[in-house]
Design a protein around this motif. Structure first.
Motif, PDB file in Angstrom:
ATOM      1  N   ARG A 182       9.429  38.794 -17.415  1.00  0.00           N
ATOM      2  CA  ARG A 182      10.043  37.530 -17.806  1.00  0.00           C
ATOM      3  C   ARG A 182      10.044  36.581 -16.618  1.00  0.00           C
ATOM      4  O   ARG A 182      10.389  36.966 -15.501  1.00  0.00           O
ATOM      5  CB  ARG A 182      11.474  37.785 -18.273  1.00  0.00           C
ATOM      6  CG  ARG A 182      12.167  36.582 -18.881  1.00  0.00           C
ATOM      7  CD  ARG A 182      13.548  36.935 -19.418  1.00  0.00           C
ATOM      8  NE  ARG A 182      14.419  37.526 -18.416  1.00  0.00           N
ATOM      9  CZ  ARG A 182      15.114  36.826 -17.526  1.00  0.00           C
ATOM     10  NH1 ARG A 182      15.045  35.522 -17.504  1.00  0.00           N
ATOM     11  NH2 ARG A 182      15.895  37.445 -16.650  1.00  0.00           N
ATOM     12  N   VAL A 183       9.650  35.333 -16.861  1.00  0.00           N
ATOM     13  CA  VAL A 183       9.620  34.319 -15.806  1.00  0.00           C
ATOM     14  C   VAL A 183      11.054  33.956 -15.446  1.00  0.00           C
ATOM     15  O   VAL A 183      11.841  33.546 -16.310  1.00  0.00           O
ATOM     16  CB  VAL A 183       8.842  33.060 -16.263  1.00  0.00           C
ATOM     17  CG1 VAL A 183       8.851  32.010 -15.169  1.00  0.00           C
ATOM     18  CG2 VAL A 183       7.423  33.419 -16.669  1.00  0.00           C
ATOM     19  N   THR A 184      11.404  34.131 -14.155  1.00  0.00           N
ATOM     20  CA  THR A 184      12.761  33.816 -13.706  1.00  0.00           C
ATOM     21  C   THR A 184      12.809  32.544 -12.869  1.00  0.00           C
ATOM     22  O   THR A 184      13.881  31.990 -12.663  1.00  0.00           O
ATOM     23  CB  THR A 184      13.351  34.974 -12.884  1.00  0.00           C
ATOM     24  OG1 THR A 184      12.499  35.229 -11.764  1.00  0.00           O
ATOM     25  CG2 THR A 184      13.488  36.221 -13.733  1.00  0.00           C
ATOM     26  N   GLY A 227       3.747  28.995  -7.470  1.00  0.00           N
ATOM     27  CA  GLY A 227       3.649  30.165  -8.326  1.00  0.00           C
ATOM     28  C   GLY A 227       4.894  30.391  -9.156  1.00  0.00           C
ATOM     29  O   GLY A 227       5.808  29.578  -9.177  1.00  0.00           O
ATOM     30  N   ALA A 228       4.912  31.531  -9.849  1.00  0.00           N
ATOM     31  CA  ALA A 228       6.035  31.869 -10.726  1.00  0.00           C
ATOM     32  C   ALA A 228       6.582  33.238 -10.352  1.00  0.00           C
ATOM     33  O   ALA A 228       5.825  34.167 -10.083  1.00  0.00           O
ATOM     34  CB  ALA A 228       5.577  31.872 -12.181  1.00  0.00           C
ATOM     35  N   PHE A 229       7.923  33.341 -10.363  1.00  0.00           N
ATOM     36  CA  PHE A 229       8.580  34.610 -10.096  1.00  0.00           C
ATOM     37  C   PHE A 229       8.811  35.315 -11.424  1.00  0.00           C
ATOM     38  O   PHE A 229       9.274  34.725 -12.388  1.00  0.00           O
ATOM     39  CB  PHE A 229       9.903  34.381  -9.365  1.00  0.00           C
ATOM     40  CG  PHE A 229       9.706  33.866  -7.971  1.00  0.00           C
ATOM     41  CD1 PHE A 229       9.434  34.739  -6.927  1.00  0.00           C
ATOM     42  CD2 PHE A 229       9.761  32.507  -7.707  1.00  0.00           C
ATOM     43  CE1 PHE A 229       9.229  34.269  -5.643  1.00  0.00           C
ATOM     44  CE2 PHE A 229       9.552  32.023  -6.424  1.00  0.00           C
ATOM     45  CZ  PHE A 229       9.289  32.907  -5.394  1.00  0.00           C
ATOM     46  N   ILE A 230       8.451  36.598 -11.445  1.00  0.00           N
ATOM     47  CA  ILE A 230       8.503  37.380 -12.676  1.00  0.00           C
ATOM     48  C   ILE A 230       9.413  38.584 -12.480  1.00  0.00           C
ATOM     49  O   ILE A 230       9.249  39.342 -11.515  1.00  0.00           O
ATOM     50  CB  ILE A 230       7.089  37.895 -13.069  1.00  0.00           C
ATOM     51  CG1 ILE A 230       6.044  36.791 -13.027  1.00  0.00           C
ATOM     52  CG2 ILE A 230       7.139  38.607 -14.412  1.00  0.00           C
ATOM     53  CD1 ILE A 230       6.218  35.690 -14.033  1.00  0.00           C
ATOM     54  N   GLU A 231      10.369  38.766 -13.397  1.00  0.00           N
ATOM     55  CA  GLU A 231      11.201  39.963 -13.384  1.00  0.00           C
ATOM     56  C   GLU A 231      10.484  41.041 -14.177  1.00  0.00           C
ATOM     57  O   GLU A 231      10.113  40.838 -15.339  1.00  0.00           O
ATOM     58  CB  GLU A 231      12.572  39.685 -14.000  1.00  0.00           C
ATOM     59  CG  GLU A 231      13.473  40.906 -13.942  1.00  0.00           C
ATOM     60  CD  GLU A 231      14.837  40.655 -14.591  1.00  0.00           C
ATOM     61  OE1 GLU A 231      15.551  41.645 -14.793  1.00  0.00           O
ATOM     62  OE2 GLU A 231      15.164  39.500 -14.899  1.00  0.00           O
ATOM     63  N   ILE A 238      -0.162  30.618  -7.959  1.00  0.00           N
ATOM     64  CA  ILE A 238      -0.740  29.623  -8.864  1.00  0.00           C
ATOM     65  C   ILE A 238      -2.224  29.892  -9.143  1.00  0.00           C
ATOM     66  O   ILE A 238      -2.720  29.628 -10.232  1.00  0.00           O
ATOM     67  CB  ILE A 238      -0.517  28.190  -8.320  1.00  0.00           C
ATOM     68  CG1 ILE A 238      -0.859  27.150  -9.393  1.00  0.00           C
ATOM     69  CG2 ILE A 238      -1.271  27.968  -7.024  1.00  0.00           C
ATOM     70  CD1 ILE A 238      -0.415  25.744  -9.061  1.00  0.00           C
ATOM     71  N   SER A 239      -2.929  30.475  -8.171  1.00  0.00           N
ATOM     72  CA  SER A 239      -4.358  30.776  -8.363  1.00  0.00           C
ATOM     73  C   SER A 239      -4.586  31.937  -9.321  1.00  0.00           C
ATOM     74  O   SER A 239      -5.708  32.181  -9.754  1.00  0.00           O
ATOM     75  CB  SER A 239      -5.022  31.081  -7.018  1.00  0.00           C
ATOM     76  OG  SER A 239      -4.476  32.267  -6.469  1.00  0.00           O
ATOM     77  N   LYS A 295       6.989  28.711 -18.235  1.00  0.00           N
ATOM     78  CA  LYS A 295       8.344  28.144 -18.176  1.00  0.00           C
ATOM     79  C   LYS A 295       9.325  29.296 -17.945  1.00  0.00           C
ATOM     80  O   LYS A 295       9.042  30.452 -18.280  1.00  0.00           O
ATOM     81  CB  LYS A 295       8.699  27.455 -19.498  1.00  0.00           C
ATOM     82  CG  LYS A 295       7.664  26.443 -19.968  1.00  0.00           C
ATOM     83  CD  LYS A 295       8.197  25.050 -19.914  1.00  0.00           C
ATOM     84  CE  LYS A 295       7.217  24.004 -20.374  1.00  0.00           C
ATOM     85  NZ  LYS A 295       6.091  23.756 -19.545  1.00  0.00           N
ATOM     86  N   VAL A 296      10.495  28.972 -17.400  1.00  0.00           N
ATOM     87  CA  VAL A 296      11.530  29.975 -17.190  1.00  0.00           C
ATOM     88  C   VAL A 296      11.878  30.611 -18.532  1.00  0.00           C
ATOM     89  O   VAL A 296      11.967  29.934 -19.553  1.00  0.00           O
ATOM     90  CB  VAL A 296      12.773  29.334 -16.525  1.00  0.00           C
ATOM     91  CG1 VAL A 296      13.917  30.326 -16.450  1.00  0.00           C
ATOM     92  CG2 VAL A 296      12.431  28.825 -15.129  1.00  0.00           C
ATOM     93  N   ASN A 297      12.048  31.923 -18.510  1.00  0.00           N
ATOM     94  CA  ASN A 297      12.366  32.779 -19.668  1.00  0.00           C
ATOM     95  C   ASN A 297      11.160  33.117 -20.540  1.00  0.00           C
ATOM     96  O   ASN A 297      11.301  33.853 -21.510  1.00  0.00           O
ATOM     97  CB  ASN A 297      13.491  32.202 -20.539  1.00  0.00           C
ATOM     98  CG  ASN A 297      14.827  32.264 -19.828  1.00  0.00           C
ATOM     99  OD1 ASN A 297      15.106  33.213 -19.107  1.00  0.00           O
ATOM    100  ND2 ASN A 297      15.635  31.243 -20.015  1.00  0.00           N
TER     101      ASN A 297
END
Length: 120
Positions: free
Chosen positions: A12-14, A20-24, A35-36, A51-53
C-alpha cells in the motif's frame, strides 16, 4: 515473514515524493519505488501514476544491509508477449520476395532514367 529479493508482493502506498513512492509491505516494513521504476515510460509527475492508499504490486529489487528495501512497480508487471519466432523458411521467403521487389523497382528506375536521356 521477511521479503526476499525477486519476490512480488502487493503493498500500500503510504507516501508520495517527487523522487518516488513509499510502499508498506505485508510484513509491516516499508520500501521505496524510485520514480524510474514506476512505469515503462518516462514519468514526469509520479502523482499521475500512484496516490496514497493505492494498492500496488511490486517486485523487491534489493534489501540493503541497513534495511532499506528497493522496489519496482514496472518490473512486477507481466512481461509483454514476445514476437513469435520466425522459421528459417519464412525468413527465406520474405528475403526472396524483398529481393524480387527490389530488382523490379531498380529496373523501373533504370527505364525511367533512360527515357529521360533519350533512350541512348
Amino acid at each position: 515473514m521477511s521479503v526476499e529479493v525477486g519476490e512480488k508482493v502487493v503493498g500500500r502506498v503510504t507516501g508520495v515524493k517527487p523522487f518516488g513512492a513509499f510502499i508498506e509491505l505485508p510484513d509491516g516494513k516499508s520500501g521505496l519505488v524510485h520514480i524510474s521504476e514506476v512505469a515503462n515510460k518516462f514519468v514526469e509527475d509520479i502523482n499521475d501514476h500512484v496516490k496514497v492508499n493505492d494498492e500496488v504490486k511490486v517486485k523487491v529489487l534489493s534489501v540493503g544491509d541497513d534495511g532499506k528495501i528497493s522496489l519496482s512497480i514496472k518490473q512486477a508487471e507481466k512481461p509483454k508477449r514476445q514476437r513469435k519466432e520466425q522459421s528459417p523458411e519464412d525468413f527465406e521467403k520474405k528475403l526472396s520476395n524483398f529481393l524480387k521487389d527490389s530488382e523490379e523497382r531498380m529496373s523501373s528506375i533504370k527505364r525511367q532514367a533512360e527515357a529521360r536521356r533519350g533512350g541512348r
